[in-house]
Design an enzyme around this catalytic site. Structure first.
Site, mmCIF file in Angstrom:
data_model
loop_
_atom_site.group_PDB
_atom_site.id
_atom_site.type_symbol
_atom_site.label_atom_id
_atom_site.label_comp_id
_atom_site.label_asym_id
_atom_site.label_seq_id
_atom_site.Cartn_x
_atom_site.Cartn_y
_atom_site.Cartn_z
ATOM 1 N N GLU A 202 0.821 -1.229 0.000
ATOM 2 C CA GLU A 202 0.000 0.000 0.000
ATOM 3 C C GLU A 202 0.842 1.261 0.000
ATOM 4 O OE1 GLU A 202 -2.947 -0.127 3.134
ATOM 5 O OE2 GLU A 202 -4.050 -1.751 2.183
ATOM 6 N N GLU B 167 -5.551 -8.301 -0.351
ATOM 7 C CA GLU B 167 -6.281 -7.989 0.893
ATOM 8 C C GLU B 167 -7.730 -7.732 0.535
ATOM 9 O OE1 GLU B 167 -4.746 -5.113 3.711
ATOM 10 O OE2 GLU B 167 -2.662 -5.606 3.195
#
Lengths: 503, 503, 503
Positions: C172, C291
């Site tokens: 991320e 995710e």
């Protein structure tokens, strides 16, 4: 000639942040070694810290000391200064071309700061290092325990965290002379990510981002705009620096330099405001003027050391400006400027504290004494706390390189409600004329003149030495006269005054 | 056919920097291990350095050797190569897919360089590392003592600093194959800041910044412009590399490749000039052509190793080009090009020195011998020192892939005033015709032909081997005739000549 | 109401990559400690790994587990987790404001992964670190031996390399919350150079580059374009993340969120295609959705921990969402979306595996049980392997925040040729109506209904607990009826179905 000043209790600039009277101490020249630290000195304490110097520092009552640099920090590894002294490496400092024994590190400095009653402002190395080392240092300094770095601090003798609130994100990163110099964008990015990382430890840290090293930098003030656009949400203060020089012995120009200082502060405050609006931010960012002083007397001798002519000496006599009476007036004007800008300048640090462009000088193994500039700083630190008054002034001026009609009389006023005092700091820049100070004080109730101190010397170049430490020193002023709300006082040519009134 | 050459003592290009005859030695293949270093070799000295190889290196009289890479350096940690050998880590080198035992490090290389009478040019890792590690390495190598790194050098057995002047700021950083490849701007910024940091130790370091890896790079010559704009004030030389190949066995095209070399040098020199003007600089930057040679014979076998088919061997036989007679002509033309560009090419390094695309080959545990290209390099290094003459040439040429009317005869001239000699290096590229060299020599006084050496072989593909080490070797030339200022000499098709005249 | 579905053996989306059923395990909360690892637990094995948890993980049959983060990885030093446990440092994790004992590191995780029969997907720290540390980690994990790092792995007890194929280039990195957050260009550059370096060890590594953290990021999808333009040739997959929330208890909107997921996948697939064309590349890049899950139940309690109100606890109960029956339907729809996008989504990982937003929950020292969402994942992992069918559907829908006419029935179909099965995964999102599933199955030959399982509960908020672990669990479905190629089945309002047909 007459200079009129109007002060009204309700018309204020801002509460003055006490931290505008901070100081700076760098691993540079004899500031640390032979300055605050000299184990063999007769007055040294168990930690090797000079008691005579500590006493003089206590006199100045500085709320914080910035450490360990300055340019020094941009290649400094803080871990070099922890652990047993015999294991600490000797490093070559590229910034000042000297050897660093690392005998003094964060523990020694912290103990000393506690002993003189001041807080620490610590600088992070963003020249050769980055996020990881910054977070480790903050953890070492501020985390109670139970982690590798904080437990190492305990092992090294300090059980409680120091809880340092003030952290500088590098130093003068706009300067090509800086090790690991960065562009505004490069620096803004690194500062922002480092700020976020260290703030994860404590959201209430006050983080200081580098502004321009001085107002003549070619990148000023675009530097500020770019850096702030990258960091605004994560930082609290913008660091500015300015040094004042009179190499051509032009007193008129020299003493008007705070006009430039005022413009510098105003420009950066405006840039901050611009970015705040652009970011739709509700947060205020203020100015941390963490290096300022007179600096030019030692330029010639410094050059030799910095050119490496002597190799890499340990604690050479670098930047040892010997200040004269003229510099008292300059420092008085600078401090007045900070007080008048109390709404934007929330922190400041005189650069530096001992030996290196400093109010306090030492002899190796011998005496310590107050330089001329010790005194205006001492008065401001002692009496300049409270609320800055918005003074309206009118009076004669002069044209010079730094402006037209620069007023001869430079003045600031501070109202301390708790103490019930009003203090005026006044400099007469006129080289020829006594000027009559003519002040109207409204709304303060009935006052009396508690103190009137003056600094004046017939010789602008008069200095204090170990042998004549009081050549330039405060004396009692004369002629301050209060008639109801009307204060008058004759200001001799080239003189500095503190007039303190009490209810 | 006749090729005319005019030389005049007063018309010179520039003093030739002796350092144009440098060489390169990388931790690659068998250059170091089984090349200069082989402790079990019968001729090995106490340090494990092969005496036979050292002798051949001494013959070449190279003024410096560049070390330790090349691509190798961009993930190299110099600290891996210091301290007790048994503690040194074995590393996997990503650049050449091999294992590196680190048995040879800076100490071993430095001792060897001293023993063969050459200086070191050291490269800094700017692939995976930055300013800090670069400054540490320079301190380790060059600082007399009294600091952590310099004292470690002493502890590791070397009391005096090596005082290395030549430092490469990374290697081929424009190449996507480079570990830690950078854009021109990224690299320019890092190189500039690293340059400033290491220069703080010694302002007289000569720093070499990476130019284009070759003239076919898509970023050439924008790379040079961008990098120089970021670094101009801090660096001294631009590194260029070029390798020459004849995979399609087209001799005419192959031997004209120095036309491209000449254009490459001229373009970069012009780019330097442009940036100099843009920067309003008074400083000159010159070219360091620190990798050049023929390289293609081994491509096929290398691919297998580089693809990792054999895992991660230590010191595999990588880049072991076996040179033929044709390559002698090529190397002669390249060296002529450097001499003709002596005003801009101030340093150069043949890549490499031993085993890896090298003039010197070895057998493990056995013989060492001179490859064919040893000889033109030997002649240039020995006789090519002095002042490069600005020759005016006229004669027949041929059209090929690299230009129209490429002259058959490629020639350079060197005047050594001290020795009183004029030397001509001549290559006849014609595959069919003897060409008559017709030279006018003005202003040198009365000369005599001291030496005329020639290299020629009936078979362009003839090579030297351990068993036939002199298959291609210099022989006495014939027919050089001097009549006053008029030198003539028949040049057989495909031949290399050195004609040395002495007053 | 009736929903018609047409399936034809020849009309397929793609072979489903088994790795779409992966899971994620981060050093976060009680995922590792008290999750998979609890030495004092009655079921713990010799390595301290809980046997009860391992058994539940084996049930889910996940082909890989992503480790060790997540946000955690961006300031993680993998070396902290190797060597004797008593020497491992306790670190403060800035991402989750917790203490990390490092009792579990790569060795412990790898042993556990082997014991539960799953592969490792390892993430590299590109927040505070770079190329060097990444290459070292890959060498430690994957190199057989003979180098410093691989020999250290052996010394630490693991002789054979783990041969990990899946590596995440950070996590991320588009998120401002990420330690060492980077711009798309900064990250793209670093990821590209890191990719090249680690690929030098093994060209067949599958490297995963960070896409947008979610589709609401302001930088989406420019982030993907920029990052891919910098990295396309060196990476294999783009990582995407999405979490599903129903904080306002709006079931209609909540269960339609996979419309956004579908758009997100389609947009990124298109961006990949654009960059592929721009690069003139022949290589395909696919999506790694590493995710995904429902995450909102624990937001309130998490905030307190993340704000540091409790200091830096070790393994606090962070992100412990307790899932309800409604979440079963959501997870069913998400898995259907992945199956329908089997041509572009090649890997996925439910986030996470144990305790932290996880299908498996544990008590310290006590029981472990299956949360409600365990079941739809279990069914998909067990029966969802094979070829995704291109279903044509028609039926009633509803308008909501995420789209008009969102079909009530969400369905995916999988053909397992080897097993001779066709499986339909069906969710009825209608809150009021039973809908008749009306399916035409062409080309599969003669089938029979082998299994029909349903999950339904009268209370959308019903949850499983240690005391009532089977409150929400599969039950036998009723009413599935096959007449030749015509399958019908009544789908009660708000129900999840698996219908498996076999030849």
């Amino acid at each position: 000639m007459k200079a009129s000043v109007t002060a009204h209790r309700t018309y204020t600039v801002s509460r003055i942040d006490d931290r505008v009277y901070g100081a700076f101490l760098e691993h540079l020249g004899r500031a640390v070694y032979e300055g605050i630290y000299e184990p063999t000195h007769p007055t040294a304490d168990a930690n090797g810290m000079r008691g005579d110097v500590a006493n003089l520092v206590r006199e100045l009552d500085v709320p914080f000391v910035r450490y360990p640099g300055g340019n020094f920090v941009s290649a400094y590894n803080w871990e070099d200064g922890i652990g047993p002294k015999e294991d600490r490496p000797t490093r070559l400092d590229l910034a000042w071309h000297t050897s660093e024994s690392n005998e003094v590190g964060i523990h020694e400095f912290a103990d000393w700061a506690e002993s003189v009653g001041t807080d620490m402002m610590l600088a992070l190395n963003l020249g050769t290092r980055g996020i990881q080392e910054a977070r480790d240092f903050v953890e070492y300094v501020n985390h109670p325990g139970g982690s590798a770095w904080s437990d190492l601090r305990k092992k090294n003798g300090r059980a409680d965290p120091w809880n340092v609130k003030l952290w500088c994100l590098g130093n003068e990163m706009d300067g090509p002379w800086q090790v690991g110099h960065k562009t505004a964008y490069e620096y803004g990015r690194l500062a922002n990510e480092t700020a976020k990382a260290v703030r994860a430890f404590d959201r209430n840290l006050e983080l200081i981002v580098c502004g321009s090293s001085h107002a003549n930098m070619p990148t000023y003030p675009e530097w500020e705009r770019t850096v702030l656009e990258e960091t605004y949400d994560e930082i609290d203060h913008v660091s500015l620096h300015m040094y004042f020089r009179n190499p051509e012995k032009n007193t008129a120009d020299y003493l008007a330099l705070n006009q430039k200082l005022d413009d510098y502060i105003g420009t950066v405050a405006s840039t901050i405001r611009y970015v705040k609006s652009k970011k739709r931010s509700k947060k205020d960012v203020t100015i941390c003027f963490d290096e300022w002083n007179v600096w030019y007397h030692s330029n010639q001798q410094d050059r030799e050391i910095l050119d490496g002519a002597n190799g890499w000496p340990h604690a050479p006599g670098l930047l040892e400006d010997i200040y004269n009476f003229e510099d008292v007036l300059q420092v008085g004007c600078v401090l007045n400027t900070f007080i008048r800008n109390a709404d934007t300048v929330k922190l400041a640090a005189i650069a530096q504290l001992v030996n290196v462009i400093a109010p306090i000088m030492t002899e190796k193994g011998g005496r310590a004494w107050r330089q001329t500039i010790f005194w205006p700083f001492w008065f401001a630190s002692r009496y300049g706390r409270g609320t800055a008054l918005h003074l309206v002034t009118d009076g004669p001026g002069y044209d010079c390189a730094h402006g037209d009609n620069v007023p001869f009389v430079d003045v600031s006023g501070v109202h301390d409600e708790a103490a019930g005092t009003v203090t005026l700091f006044v400099v007469n820049r006129s080289q020829t004329d006594t000027i009559e100070l003519d002040t109207r004080l409204a709304g303060f109730g009935k006052l009396r003149v508690e103190t009137h101190k003056m600094i004046r010397h017939d010789d602008l170049e008069a200095v204090n030495t170990a042998d004549r430490p009081d050549e330039v020193a405060p004396q009692d002023g004369t002629g301050a006269s209060l008639d109801g709300e009307h204060l008058t006082c004759p200001l001799p040519a080239l003189s500095y005054h503190v007039i303190r009134l009490r209810a």
